[in-house]
Scaffold this motif. Structure first.
Motif, PDB file in Angstrom:
ATOM      1  N   VAL A   1      12.045 -57.716  -6.110  1.00  0.00           N
ATOM      2  CA  VAL A   1      11.172 -56.543  -6.282  1.00  0.00           C
ATOM      3  C   VAL A   1      11.571 -55.415  -5.321  1.00  0.00           C
ATOM      4  O   VAL A   1      10.805 -54.483  -5.087  1.00  0.00           O
ATOM      5  CB  VAL A   1       9.674 -56.912  -6.112  1.00  0.00           C
ATOM      6  N   ASN A   2      12.779 -55.519  -4.777  1.00  0.00           N
ATOM      7  CA  ASN A   2      13.308 -54.502  -3.864  1.00  0.00           C
ATOM      8  C   ASN A   2      12.397 -54.243  -2.669  1.00  0.00           C
ATOM      9  O   ASN A   2      12.217 -53.107  -2.237  1.00  0.00           O
ATOM     10  CB  ASN A   2      13.596 -53.188  -4.599  1.00  0.00           C
ATOM     11  N   ASP A   3      11.836 -55.310  -2.108  1.00  0.00           N
ATOM     12  CA  ASP A   3      10.981 -55.196  -0.932  1.00  0.00           C
ATOM     13  C   ASP A   3      11.856 -55.400   0.303  1.00  0.00           C
ATOM     14  O   ASP A   3      11.940 -56.490   0.868  1.00  0.00           O
ATOM     15  CB  ASP A   3       9.856 -56.236  -1.003  1.00  0.00           C
ATOM     16  N   PHE A   4      12.498 -54.319   0.706  1.00  0.00           N
ATOM     17  CA  PHE A   4      13.471 -54.390   1.785  1.00  0.00           C
ATOM     18  C   PHE A   4      12.833 -54.680   3.140  1.00  0.00           C
ATOM     19  O   PHE A   4      13.447 -55.320   3.983  1.00  0.00           O
ATOM     20  CB  PHE A   4      14.291 -53.094   1.832  1.00  0.00           C
ATOM     21  N   ARG A   5      11.604 -54.224   3.348  1.00  0.00           N
ATOM     22  CA  ARG A   5      10.939 -54.491   4.614  1.00  0.00           C
ATOM     23  C   ARG A   5      10.647 -55.981   4.773  1.00  0.00           C
ATOM     24  O   ARG A   5      10.874 -56.551   5.836  1.00  0.00           O
ATOM     25  CB  ARG A   5       9.653 -53.672   4.729  1.00  0.00           C
ATOM     26  N   THR A   6      10.182 -56.608   3.693  1.00  0.00           N
ATOM     27  CA  THR A   6       9.953 -58.057   3.761  1.00  0.00           C
ATOM     28  C   THR A   6      11.280 -58.787   3.917  1.00  0.00           C
ATOM     29  O   THR A   6      11.361 -59.783   4.642  1.00  0.00           O
ATOM     30  CB  THR A   6       9.180 -58.549   2.518  1.00  0.00           C
ATOM     31  N   MET A   7      12.329 -58.278   3.282  1.00  0.00           N
ATOM     32  CA  MET A   7      13.648 -58.892   3.452  1.00  0.00           C
ATOM     33  C   MET A   7      14.077 -58.817   4.920  1.00  0.00           C
ATOM     34  O   MET A   7      14.666 -59.777   5.442  1.00  0.00           O
ATOM     35  CB  MET A   7      14.666 -58.227   2.528  1.00  0.00           C
ATOM     36  N   GLN A   8      13.770 -57.709   5.597  1.00  0.00           N
ATOM     37  CA  GLN A   8      14.095 -57.603   7.017  1.00  0.00           C
ATOM     38  C   GLN A   8      13.344 -58.651   7.828  1.00  0.00           C
ATOM     39  O   GLN A   8      13.919 -59.276   8.725  1.00  0.00           O
ATOM     40  CB  GLN A   8      13.749 -56.214   7.556  1.00  0.00           C
ATOM     41  N   LEU A   9      12.070 -58.830   7.528  1.00  0.00           N
ATOM     42  CA  LEU A   9      11.293 -59.877   8.190  1.00  0.00           C
ATOM     43  C   LEU A   9      11.951 -61.234   7.959  1.00  0.00           C
ATOM     44  O   LEU A   9      12.134 -62.022   8.891  1.00  0.00           O
ATOM     45  CB  LEU A   9       9.860 -59.902   7.647  1.00  0.00           C
ATOM     46  N   LEU A  10      12.311 -61.495   6.728  1.00  0.00           N
ATOM     47  CA  LEU A  10      12.880 -62.790   6.375  1.00  0.00           C
ATOM     48  C   LEU A  10      14.284 -62.989   6.930  1.00  0.00           C
ATOM     49  O   LEU A  10      14.719 -64.132   7.099  1.00  0.00           O
ATOM     50  CB  LEU A  10      12.845 -62.982   4.861  1.00  0.00           C
ATOM     51  N   ASP A  11      14.995 -61.899   7.249  1.00  0.00           N
ATOM     52  CA  ASP A  11      16.299 -62.029   7.910  1.00  0.00           C
ATOM     53  C   ASP A  11      16.154 -62.846   9.186  1.00  0.00           C
ATOM     54  O   ASP A  11      16.999 -63.694   9.489  1.00  0.00           O
ATOM     55  CB  ASP A  11      16.886 -60.659   8.256  1.00  0.00           C
ATOM     56  N   TRP A  12      15.086 -62.592   9.946  1.00  0.00           N
ATOM     57  CA  TRP A  12      14.852 -63.347  11.176  1.00  0.00           C
ATOM     58  C   TRP A  12      14.647 -64.822  10.854  1.00  0.00           C
ATOM     59  O   TRP A  12      15.194 -65.690  11.532  1.00  0.00           O
ATOM     60  CB  TRP A  12      13.625 -62.791  11.915  1.00  0.00           C
ATOM     61  N   PHE A  13      13.873 -65.110   9.809  1.00  0.00           N
ATOM     62  CA  PHE A  13      13.625 -66.501   9.432  1.00  0.00           C
ATOM     63  C   PHE A  13      14.909 -67.193   8.973  1.00  0.00           C
ATOM     64  O   PHE A  13      15.113 -68.376   9.252  1.00  0.00           O
ATOM     65  CB  PHE A  13      12.546 -66.590   8.346  1.00  0.00           C
ATOM     66  N   VAL A  14      15.768 -66.476   8.277  1.00  0.00           N
ATOM     67  CA  VAL A  14      17.047 -67.047   7.834  1.00  0.00           C
ATOM     68  C   VAL A  14      17.871 -67.462   9.055  1.00  0.00           C
ATOM     69  O   VAL A  14      18.411 -68.568   9.111  1.00  0.00           O
ATOM     70  CB  VAL A  14      17.827 -66.048   6.946  1.00  0.00           C
ATOM     71  N   LYS A  15      17.951 -66.574  10.051  1.00  0.00           N
ATOM     72  CA  LYS A  15      18.691 -66.896  11.277  1.00  0.00           C
ATOM     73  C   LYS A  15      18.040 -68.066  12.019  1.00  0.00           C
ATOM     74  O   LYS A  15      18.730 -68.957  12.518  1.00  0.00           O
ATOM     75  CB  LYS A  15      18.771 -65.671  12.189  1.00  0.00           C
ATOM     76  N   GLU A  16      16.742 -68.049  12.088  1.00  0.00           N
ATOM     77  CA  GLU A  16      15.996 -69.120  12.761  1.00  0.00           C
ATOM     78  C   GLU A  16      16.266 -70.464  12.092  1.00  0.00           C
ATOM     79  O   GLU A  16      16.461 -71.473  12.754  1.00  0.00           O
ATOM     80  CB  GLU A  16      14.495 -68.791  12.748  1.00  0.00           C
ATOM     81  N   GLN A  17      16.280 -70.484  10.774  1.00  0.00           N
ATOM     82  CA  GLN A  17      16.543 -71.736  10.056  1.00  0.00           C
ATOM     83  C   GLN A  17      17.958 -72.236  10.314  1.00  0.00           C
ATOM     84  O   GLN A  17      18.185 -73.440  10.384  1.00  0.00           O
ATOM     85  CB  GLN A  17      16.277 -71.574   8.563  1.00  0.00           C
ATOM     86  N   GLY A  18      18.903 -71.314  10.463  1.00  0.00           N
ATOM     87  CA  GLY A  18      20.259 -71.723  10.824  1.00  0.00           C
ATOM     88  C   GLY A  18      20.264 -72.464  12.152  1.00  0.00           C
ATOM     89  O   GLY A  18      20.911 -73.506  12.299  1.00  0.00           O
ATOM     90  N   GLU A  19      19.516 -71.942  13.117  1.00  0.00           N
ATOM     91  CA  GLU A  19      19.408 -72.596  14.426  1.00  0.00           C
ATOM     92  C   GLU A  19      18.710 -73.946  14.303  1.00  0.00           C
ATOM     93  O   GLU A  19      19.130 -74.931  14.922  1.00  0.00           O
ATOM     94  CB  GLU A  19      18.621 -71.710  15.402  1.00  0.00           C
ATOM     95  N   GLU A  20      17.648 -73.992  13.515  1.00  0.00           N
ATOM     96  CA  GLU A  20      16.874 -75.237  13.394  1.00  0.00           C
ATOM     97  C   GLU A  20      17.706 -76.329  12.723  1.00  0.00           C
ATOM     98  O   GLU A  20      17.667 -77.488  13.147  1.00  0.00           O
ATOM     99  CB  GLU A  20      15.573 -74.982  12.628  1.00  0.00           C
ATOM    100  N   GLU A  21      18.462 -75.961  11.694  1.00  0.00           N
ATOM    101  CA  GLU A  21      19.332 -76.957  11.048  1.00  0.00           C
ATOM    102  C   GLU A  21      20.435 -77.416  11.998  1.00  0.00           C
ATOM    103  O   GLU A  21      20.761 -78.610  12.039  1.00  0.00           O
ATOM    104  CB  GLU A  21      19.942 -76.394   9.764  1.00  0.00           C
ATOM    105  N   ALA A  22      21.005 -76.484  12.760  1.00  0.00           N
ATOM    106  CA  ALA A  22      22.061 -76.849  13.715  1.00  0.00           C
ATOM    107  C   ALA A  22      21.513 -77.802  14.780  1.00  0.00           C
ATOM    108  O   ALA A  22      22.161 -78.799  15.125  1.00  0.00           O
ATOM    109  CB  ALA A  22      22.649 -75.594  14.364  1.00  0.00           C
ATOM    110  N   ASN A  23      20.321 -77.519  15.292  1.00  0.00           N
ATOM    111  CA  ASN A  23      19.711 -78.401  16.297  1.00  0.00           C
ATOM    112  C   ASN A  23      19.425 -79.786  15.723  1.00  0.00           C
ATOM    113  O   ASN A  23      19.692 -80.799  16.371  1.00  0.00           O
ATOM    114  CB  ASN A  23      18.414 -77.792  16.834  1.00  0.00           C
ATOM    115  N   ALA A  24      18.886 -79.821  14.505  1.00  0.00           N
ATOM    116  CA  ALA A  24      18.573 -81.108  13.880  1.00  0.00           C
ATOM    117  C   ALA A  24      19.847 -81.905  13.618  1.00  0.00           C
ATOM    118  O   ALA A  24      19.886 -83.125  13.836  1.00  0.00           O
ATOM    119  CB  ALA A  24      17.785 -80.889  12.586  1.00  0.00           C
TER     120      ALA A  24
END
Length: 186
Positions: A127-150
């Motif tokens: 839906v071209n919600d770029f602001r929410t995509m920016q918020l979710l960019d942080w979550f994407v990076k965070e999940q990368g860290e969480e998977e690496a730690n696990a």
């Protein structure tokens, strides 16, 4: 997260509401983050009962992180004038036969949450919600860290966990982990 998000405006200067699909998927993600905390509490309890206080500490920090993730999403919805609906949290049904079981279950769960964050991102992108995509960019990076730690925890347990001295060293290492609340400029 400090302060409220800036409202979005359409071409006529009217405040645009958050798309319903985006709001719904983020609200469901809040529930998944709380479930993650609940699941990791069961991991911490298992390790406490085993006398592995470092492993228990690791997962108690994970509990705090998952709650922080839910709070970030909740704040984002509220700041976008979306009513948050707290859903029931499912009871974790995991049982553990070995010290490795929670670690492998944790890695599997992190992969599930990564897929869920990706789904949220896809809805926002659709839906071209770029602001929410920016918020979710942080979550994407965070999940990368969480998977690496696990993944690292599983590998460490495979390498050192069967030896009592190795298990002791890992447990001591995991006792040093502390919680740092995430900050997200919006």
């Amino acid at each position: 997260m400090s302060g409220r998000c800036k409202p979005r405006y359409d071409l006529e200067g009217k405040i645009m509401a958050l798309d319903k699909k985006v709001a719904d998927v983020l609200n469901k993600q809040i529930n998944k983050e709380f479930y993650s905390a609940y699941l990791y509490l069961t991991f911490a309890d298992y390790y406490e009962e085993r006398g592995l206080k470092g492993f228990a500490n690791w997962y108690m920090i994970q509990v705090q992180e998952e709650i922080a993730h839910a709070k970030i999403l909740r704040r984002y919805l509220l700041d976008n004038d979306v009513s948050v609906k707290m859903l029931a949290i499912a009871q974790p049904d995991k049982t553990f036969a070995s010290d490795m079981d929670p670690l492998k279950d944790g890695l599997e769960h992190e992969r599930y949450i990564t897929a869920s964050i990706n789904d949220c991102y896809a809805v926002a992108k659709g839906v071209n919600d770029f602001r929410t995509m920016q918020l979710l960019d942080w979550f994407v990076k965070e999940q990368g860290e969480e998977e690496a730690n696990a993944t690292e925890m599983v590998k460490n347990q495979e390498l050192f966990g069967s030896d009592s001295r190795g298990l002791y060293a890992l447990d001591r290492e995991y006792q040093t982990r502390t919680f740092v609340a995430p900050t997200m400029p919006m």
